[in-house]
Write a protein that holds these residues in place. Sequence first.
Motif, short mmCIF file in Angstrom:
data_model
loop_
_atom_site.label_atom_id
_atom_site.label_comp_id
_atom_site.label_asym_id
_atom_site.label_seq_id
_atom_site.Cartn_x
_atom_site.Cartn_y
_atom_site.Cartn_z
N VAL A 1 -28.62 26.47 21.46
CA VAL A 1 -28.10 27.77 21.81
C VAL A 1 -28.22 28.64 20.41
CG1 VAL A 1 -26.51 26.44 23.32
CG2 VAL A 1 -25.48 27.05 21.02
N THR A 2 -27.97 29.94 20.84
CA THR A 2 -27.67 31.02 20.02
C THR A 2 -26.35 31.69 20.17
OG1 THR A 2 -30.24 31.37 19.51
CG2 THR A 2 -28.71 33.16 18.89
N SER A 3 -25.52 31.76 19.08
CA SER A 3 -24.23 32.28 19.69
C SER A 3 -23.48 32.66 18.38
CB SER A 3 -23.56 31.32 20.48
OG SER A 3 -22.90 30.21 20.03
N PRO A 4 -22.38 33.77 18.70
CA PRO A 4 -21.78 33.91 17.23
C PRO A 4 -20.85 32.70 17.06
CG PRO A 4 -21.20 35.44 19.30
CD PRO A 4 -22.21 34.48 19.70
N LEU A 5 -20.55 32.41 15.73
CA LEU A 5 -20.11 31.30 15.32
C LEU A 5 -18.76 31.80 14.42
CD1 LEU A 5 -22.76 29.16 13.93
CD2 LEU A 5 -21.46 28.88 16.26
N GLU B 1 -13.37 27.92 11.25
CA GLU B 1 -11.96 27.64 11.56
C GLU B 1 -11.34 26.65 10.66
OE1 GLU B 1 -10.89 28.19 16.19
OE2 GLU B 1 -12.19 26.36 15.50
N GLY B 2 -10.17 26.96 10.15
CA GLY B 2 -9.42 26.05 9.20
C GLY B 2 -8.03 26.10 9.31
N SER B 3 -7.15 25.34 8.43
CA SER B 3 -5.60 25.44 8.44
C SER B 3 -5.48 26.80 7.95
CB SER B 3 -5.17 24.32 7.73
OG SER B 3 -5.77 24.21 6.48
N TRP B 4 -6.18 27.43 7.04
CA TRP B 4 -6.17 28.71 6.49
C TRP B 4 -6.36 29.81 7.48
CZ3 TRP B 4 -10.92 30.49 7.37
CH2 TRP B 4 -11.81 29.59 7.36
N GLY B 5 -7.07 29.57 8.62
CA GLY B 5 -7.14 30.65 9.57
C GLY B 5 -8.81 30.71 10.00
N GLU B 6 -9.38 31.88 10.13
CA GLU B 6 -10.91 31.65 10.69
C GLU B 6 -11.60 33.01 10.10
OE1 GLU B 6 -10.61 34.15 14.91
OE2 GLU B 6 -10.06 32.09 14.87
N ARG B 7 -12.94 32.60 9.89
CA ARG B 7 -13.93 33.60 9.47
C ARG B 7 -14.96 33.84 10.15
NH1 ARG B 7 -16.00 32.04 4.12
NH2 ARG B 7 -17.39 30.87 5.27
N LYS B 8 -15.47 34.98 10.68
CA LYS B 8 -16.76 35.16 11.82
C LYS B 8 -18.04 34.91 10.69
CE LYS B 8 -14.42 38.07 15.02
NZ LYS B 8 -14.22 39.11 15.78
N LEU B 9 -18.62 34.11 11.22
CA LEU B 9 -20.15 33.82 10.66
C LEU B 9 -21.25 34.48 10.96
CD1 LEU B 9 -19.66 30.15 10.11
CD2 LEU B 9 -19.13 31.96 8.53
N GLY B 10 -21.14 35.27 12.38
CA GLY B 10 -22.45 36.00 12.86
C GLY B 10 -23.01 35.14 13.82
N ILE C 1 -20.71 14.33 19.08
CA ILE C 1 -21.75 15.29 19.07
C ILE C 1 -22.15 15.69 17.66
CG2 ILE C 1 -22.00 17.82 19.82
CD1 ILE C 1 -20.10 17.30 22.06
N GLU C 2 -23.46 15.49 17.51
CA GLU C 2 -23.98 15.91 16.36
C GLU C 2 -24.17 17.50 16.45
OE1 GLU C 2 -27.14 13.28 15.01
OE2 GLU C 2 -25.67 11.86 14.19
N TRP C 3 -23.79 18.29 15.64
CA TRP C 3 -23.83 20.01 15.69
C TRP C 3 -24.41 20.33 14.39
CZ3 TRP C 3 -19.29 23.70 15.84
CH2 TRP C 3 -19.57 25.02 16.11
N ASP C 4 -25.74 20.74 14.55
CA ASP C 4 -26.61 21.23 13.39
C ASP C 4 -26.90 22.52 13.49
OD1 ASP C 4 -28.26 21.04 10.97
OD2 ASP C 4 -30.01 20.67 12.28
N ILE C 5 -26.44 23.25 12.34
CA ILE C 5 -26.52 24.79 12.30
C ILE C 5 -27.30 25.23 10.95
CG2 ILE C 5 -25.30 27.12 12.39
CD1 ILE C 5 -22.94 25.05 12.83
#
Length: 100
Positions: free
Chosen positions: A10-14, A17-26, A44-48
Motif C-alpha cells: 500500500v501507499t499511505s500517510p504514516l 507513534e510512541g509514549s511521547w506522542g506522534e509524528r507525521k512521516l508523510g 505481520i511483518e511490516w516493511d517500509i
Amino acid sequence: MSELIDTMTVTSPLVLEGSWGERKLGEHESTLELYYNKDNTGFIEWDIPSIDRFECIGLWFEFDKVGSRSLVEYDGVMSLNDHAIALLRKNNVFVSKDFE
C-alpha cells in the motif's frame, strides 16, 4: 515454522507513534506480510523501505467451535493501522471494533 498467508502493498500517510506522542512521516509505500504459526499466534511483518523501518506485529488468536479465527491481542506497535486490520479481515480473521 511460520506460514506466509498473504501480502499487501500500500501507499499511505504514516504516523510514528510512541509514549511521547506522534509524528507525521508523510506518504510512503509499505508491504505487510501476514504469517500464521502452528499454534494460536501469528505476526505481520511490516516493511517500509523508504524510511528504513521494519516492524513486527505479534498476533494472538482464539478459535471458535468451527475453527473461525478471532484476534484477541497484538504487540509491537502502539495501534493497528487500517491496512493491518484490512489484511486480517481479508483473510477471514474477526477483528473487533475495539482494535480500530
